[in-house]
Design a protein around this motif. Structure first.
Motif, PDB file in Angstrom:
ATOM      1  N   HIS A 180       1.038  -1.426   0.052  1.00  0.00           N
ATOM      2  CA  HIS A 180      -0.279  -0.051   0.416  1.00  0.00           C
ATOM      3  C   HIS A 180       0.960   1.077  -0.324  1.00  0.00           C
ATOM      4  O   HIS A 180       0.336   2.416  -0.858  1.00  0.00           O
ATOM      5  CB  HIS A 180      -1.163   0.101   1.692  1.00  0.00           C
ATOM      6  N   ARG A 182       3.795   1.567  -1.292  1.00  0.00           N
ATOM      7  CA  ARG A 182       4.097   1.919  -2.987  1.00  0.00           C
ATOM      8  C   ARG A 182       3.241   2.607  -4.089  1.00  0.00           C
ATOM      9  O   ARG A 182       3.305   2.917  -4.733  1.00  0.00           O
ATOM     10  CB  ARG A 182       4.869   0.417  -3.482  1.00  0.00           C
ATOM     11  N   ALA A 183       2.171   1.958  -3.807  1.00  0.00           N
ATOM     12  CA  ALA A 183       0.506   2.128  -4.390  1.00  0.00           C
ATOM     13  C   ALA A 183       0.060   3.712  -4.249  1.00  0.00           C
ATOM     14  O   ALA A 183       0.255   4.171  -4.899  1.00  0.00           O
ATOM     15  CB  ALA A 183      -0.652   1.152  -3.793  1.00  0.00           C
ATOM     16  N   GLU A 186       3.048   6.079  -5.689  1.00  0.00           N
ATOM     17  CA  GLU A 186       2.875   6.362  -7.281  1.00  0.00           C
ATOM     18  C   GLU A 186       1.799   6.851  -7.840  1.00  0.00           C
ATOM     19  O   GLU A 186       1.138   7.628  -8.941  1.00  0.00           O
ATOM     20  CB  GLU A 186       2.496   4.555  -8.215  1.00  0.00           C
ATOM     21  N   ALA A 191      -5.230   4.136  -5.352  1.00  0.00           N
ATOM     22  CA  ALA A 191      -4.969   4.394  -3.718  1.00  0.00           C
ATOM     23  C   ALA A 191      -5.996   3.988  -3.378  1.00  0.00           C
ATOM     24  O   ALA A 191      -6.906   3.050  -2.674  1.00  0.00           O
ATOM     25  CB  ALA A 191      -3.671   4.007  -3.520  1.00  0.00           C
TER      26      ALA A 191
ATOM     27  N   ILE B  92      -2.508   1.177 -10.859  1.00  0.00           N
ATOM     28  CA  ILE B  92      -0.884   1.704 -10.323  1.00  0.00           C
ATOM     29  C   ILE B  92       0.139   0.974 -11.686  1.00  0.00           C
ATOM     30  O   ILE B  92       0.446  -0.393 -11.438  1.00  0.00           O
ATOM     31  CB  ILE B  92      -0.509   0.602  -9.196  1.00  0.00           C
ATOM     32  N   PHE B  95       2.967  -2.186 -11.384  1.00  0.00           N
ATOM     33  CA  PHE B  95       1.752  -3.422 -10.149  1.00  0.00           C
ATOM     34  C   PHE B  95       1.201  -4.464 -11.597  1.00  0.00           C
ATOM     35  O   PHE B  95       1.187  -3.179 -12.483  1.00  0.00           O
ATOM     36  CB  PHE B  95       1.379  -2.711  -9.530  1.00  0.00           C
ATOM     37  N   LEU B 103      -5.626  -5.225  -5.416  1.00  0.00           N
ATOM     38  CA  LEU B 103      -5.268  -3.825  -3.992  1.00  0.00           C
ATOM     39  C   LEU B 103      -6.312  -3.310  -3.012  1.00  0.00           C
ATOM     40  O   LEU B 103      -7.160  -3.293  -3.767  1.00  0.00           O
ATOM     41  CB  LEU B 103      -5.036  -2.845  -4.894  1.00  0.00           C
TER      42      LEU B 103
END
Ligand SMILES: Nc1ncnc2c1ncn2[C@@H]1O[C@H](COP(=O)(O)OP(=O)(O)OP(=O)(O)O)[C@@H](O)[C@H]1O
Ligand SMILES: [Mg+2]
Lengths: 325, 514
Positions: A180, A182-183, A186, A191, B92, B95, B103
């Motif tokens: 999460h 990293r999400a 980005e 997210a 993302i 990913f 996610l």
């Protein structure tokens, strides 16, 4: 001391050991910087956070006689200030870079002020009977001729740092929270759209970076040296940020980059014994940082150009072979 | 029985004073495909954002499955089984597909995220709904169409019963659109409900059961699609007769304006995007570039507009080289560019309309005098363009961010058309804009052509290319594979065969017509 003596000492096992020793207080904050960077919040306050932990650790250990308690409370203080930074940025919407710089300036002055209050000395804590964290002799390695001096008898935090490289890798790539983080870094909107609490995630990332920077600071004053000195971090918090980028924002890369900076640092320590003006020698780690970042940027572009060139050759060969298309 | 969704007397007043929804009644039945159409800025996206909990209605009630509900956030909507696929995807990039789908609800195995399980979930979903994705590819390496399927799968993974698709076909190739429609039908067979926003009336006819038409924030009516004709829907949308066939005078071809020779572009990733492209564009003609998206059209446009370097080859405008200059220099040579990605290259979202209309010329008089911007003049200029191009905005001082997607596009079109270009490069100029505005842009293109401007038109919409162009070239895999000197004489099927790479003309034969 002559040049070849220096050269010989650089090629020695002891030198490798010293590289590892000086790389530790860069690696620890760099791992912290990595976490916050990946969450999309650049923590430029690593430097100040290190100083805070370095002083608090020394003071608490001197007054309680317990080095571990000093370490714990020092790290906790650094984490609290990191949370404060998060509050400025995430709640009060202050610019993260400016708030971070403010924390650095306040920490530099504040630690000297507290040091003076406690010891009537503005330079160092030498009057305090502070403790250090233990060094650890690795059972089998310790006796070995070359590997022993390289890898054994480092401060406990050096081993912790190495362990953390792997733990943080697992954290960032294999745990929910890490993913999460990293999400959020980005694409925060994306997210958020699946119910990830962006603000809370960034709070946690900044707090963790505070913990790591704190460990780095403790390593400076309770391992690398046995006392606190004013501005003793000497830019390591910033070099750590450089290591984050040089290491391609990946844990192992960050570790390698930190080792490289550790090498530059250790080199400058060795060359101190030569008849070169000390200003030049002391410049090495910082010059190496700038140089490394430039080379990193250039080689990224060079690689792309090279790839394009090779493909162009292949394409032309193909065109010649087939007589157009 | 009551409807699945009932939105009653919904009004939305944005803080800037725009009444985007005005006492809207909108209802959707279980299992139907419900199209929502209307001009740019009619309030379609706003209405759907209210249903999805992204915007709070100023007034009105939402009833879901016969119960009054308050939807406070997207997560709230998701929990109630409402999923939305936005125009700008919420993914993302680094990913993988599987990671994106799980996610926020990653499957765990002893505390750690279980990627194998994520892959399995993805593949199962993908198979179940017939939406093909590469589960372990990263998002930034897959085409737009697949990204959209990932978004849909993500919503389904969250248990969406109602799926809102906001202009899903705007970014798709004809083939991908067809695949999407098949998938949508499959969804409704399984009892899901789909709300579908589009500007293409052909799609409304093809896919929907019912259609609701909005204009100016109000609902003009809901029709059974089978009982309504395209012209009828268009009239409801715009409030007047719309001419969907373009009426253009015969071509008056002048001298060469753009001359491209052996243009090759190799991307930073090492992929060859353009292979020895050669063609001319003459004054007073429209050269259409047809092709399935992703066959080098984007790169061709960007190289010519100064946004990417050319690896080799030449391109001249009126005898002056275009290549490897800054975009400003390119524009000073008389080139205008309507970029396909308006959010990245077309507008600055937080700048206001007036500023956006002068970004290519602000440094010249009369926009700058004695080193200072003439703010008053720029504002007046912006307001002038708002009137001239019927942009729906209170005035030129509002930030572009507050405009609807189609009106953003109009800002770009207004800027590019008002700079008296020698060469106009129009990439997907009518993507995402309504029938009325499309008609307007088409008329403007014809007008520029009559004024002797050379126009390079790149569009994924075959109808558009065929009805506007004088000549057509087809791009496939980075090369020109066919040229049709008379656009009137080519059929859709024939172009299609070239676009898919099934047919190819001999380069030597093509040369005379390029
Ligand atoms: N966040 C916002 N703040 C202020 N005004 C807004 C905002 N979003 C949209 N609007 C305005 O509300 C009106 C309706 O916009 P909306 O995006 O719902 O239109 P739309 O029907 O989806 O149009 P399009 O087909 O162009 O996407 C427009 O006039 C737009 O300028
Ligand atoms: Mg919209």
């Amino acid at each position: 001391m002559s040049f070849d003596v220096v050269l010989r000492s650089i090629l020695s096992a002891a030198f490798v050991g010293s590289v590892i020793r000086v790389a530790t207080p860069i690696l620890l904050p760099a791992l912290g910087g990595l976490i916050s960077e990946l969450a999309g919040v650049t923590n430029v306050a690593l430097e100040g956070l290190m100083l805070i932990a370095a002083l608090v650790g020394v003071v608490i250990s001197a007054f309680t006689g317990n080095a571990w308690l000093g370490c714990l409370i020092g790290v906790a203080c650094s984490a609290v200030v990191a949370i404060l930074l998060a509050y400025f940025h995430l709640n009060l919407k202050a610019d993260i870079i400016l708030s971070g710089l403010a924390i650095n300036i306040a920490s530099s002055g504040g630690t000297i002020f507290i040091l003076y209050l406690l010891t009537k000395d503005k330079g160092s804590s030498s009057k305090l009977a502070s403790l250090s964290l233990p060094r650890i002799a690795i059972p089998v390695l310790d006796g070995m001729p070359v590997l022993g001096p390289m890898l054994s008898r480092h401060n406990v935090l050096t081993y912790v740092a190495v362990l953390l490289v792997f733990l943080i890798w697992v954290f960032l790539y294999r745990t929910r929270l890490g993913i999460h983080i990293r999400a959020v870094g980005e694409n925060a909107e994306a997210a958020g759209s699946v119910g990830i609490n962006v603000r809370r995630t960034r709070y946690i990332a900044l707090m963790l970076s505070g913990v790591m920077a704190g460990l780095g600071g403790i390593n400076m004053s309770m391992g690398y040296l046995n006392m606190f000195q004013r501005d003793m971090t000497a830019g390591r918090g910033f070099i750590a940020l450089a290591a984050v980028h040089l290491g391609n924002r990946r844990p192992l890369g960050v570790a390698l980059a930190s080792l490289f900076f550790g090498f530059a640092d250790a080199l400058s320590n060795q060359l101190g014994s030569l008849a070169i003006p000390p200003q030049w020698v002391q410049m090495i780690p910082y010059a190496a940082t700038v140089l490394a970042l430039v080379v990193y940027a250039l080689q990224g572009r060079a690689a792309a150009v090279e790839r394009a060139r090779r493909l162009q050759e292949r394409l032309q060969a193909h065109v010649e072979a087939t007589g157009g298309e | 029985m009551s409807s699945l969704i009932e939105m009653r007397q919904i009004s939305k007043l944005y803080p800037n004073g725009v009444l985007a929804n005005d006492r809207v009644d909108f209802s959707v039945e279980r299992g139907e495909i419900h199209a929502l159409v209307g001009e740019n800025g009619a309030g379609k996206t706003t209405l759907m954002k209210i249903l999805y909990g992204m915007e709070a209605p100023t007034e009105g009630e939402i009833w879901l499955r016969g119960q009054r509900v308050h939807i406070r956030s997207p997560i709230d909507a998701i929990r109630r089984g409402i999923g939305m696929v936005h125009q700008n995807f919420m993914l993302i990039p680094s990913f993988t597909v599987a990671q994106n789908i799980v996610l926020g609800r990653e499957p765990l195995d002893r505390g750690l995220v279980n990627y194998t399980e994520a892959l399995r979930i993805t593949e199962q979903l993908s198979k179940e709904y017939g939406l093909k994705v590469e589960a372990d590819a990263t998002i930034d390496s897959i085409p737009v169409g697949m990204r959209q399927r990932v978004e849909i799968l993500k919503a389904l993974h969250w248990g969406a019963e109602i799926l809102i698709l906001d202009e899903p076909t705007a970014v798709l190739t004809p083939q991908e659109t067809r695949e999407l429609f098949t998938a949508i039908r499959k969804l409704t067979e399984r009892g899901k409900t789909v709300i579908f926003i589009t500007h293409k009336l052909r799609e409304v006819k093809e896919i929907s059961d019912r259609v609701t038409v909005m204009r100016n924030g109000r609902v003009m009516g809901t029709l059974k699609t089978a009982e309504a004709s395209e012209t009828q829907i268009a009239r409801m949308m715009v409030g007047r007769e719309v001419f969907m066939v373009v009426d253009k005078p015969p071509v008056q071809r002048g001298g060469v304006v753009l001359q491209v020779r052996d243009l090759t572009h190799i991307a930073e990733t090492g992929h060859v995007r353009l292979r020895n492209i050669s063609f001319n564009v003459y004054a007073g003609e429209i050269l259409g570039v047809a092709g399935v998206e992703g066959n080098g059209q984007t790169e061709l446009v960007e190289v010519l507009a100064g946004l990417r370097p050319a690896t080799f080859g030449t391109a001249m405008v009126d005898g002056q080289s275009l290549l490897n200059h800054t975009p400003r220099k390119v524009r000073e040579l008389g080139v205008s560019h309507i970029p396909e990605d308006r959010l990245t290259y077309g507008v600055a979202l937080d700048a206001n309309v007036a500023e956006n209309t002068v970004v290519d010329r602000y440094y010249r008089p009369p926009f700058t005098r004695n080193g200072f911007l003439s703010v008053g003049f720029i504002m007046e200029f912006g307001n002038g363009l708002i009137r001239q191009f019927s942009i729906m905005a209170p005035d030129a001082s509002v930030p572009v961010r507050a405009l609807s997607g189609g009106n953003m596009q109009k800002v770009v079109v207004a800027r590019e058309f008002s700079s008296q270009p020698r060469l106009l490069i129009a990439a997907q100029p009518t993507r995402g804009i309504d029938v009325g505005a499309t008609e307007f842009v088409h008329q403007q293109l014809i007008q520029k052509r009559s004024e002797g401007c050379a126009i390079l038109l790149v569009s994924a919409d075959l109808n558009e290319v065929m009805s506007l162009s004088d000549r057509i070239v087809v791009m496939y895999n980075g090369a020109i594979v066919g040229v049709f000197p008379d656009a009137q004489k080519v059929t859709e099927e024939e172009l299609g065969a070239y676009m898919l790479g099934l047919k190819k003309q001999d380069p030597a034969e093509m040369e005379a017509y390029l």
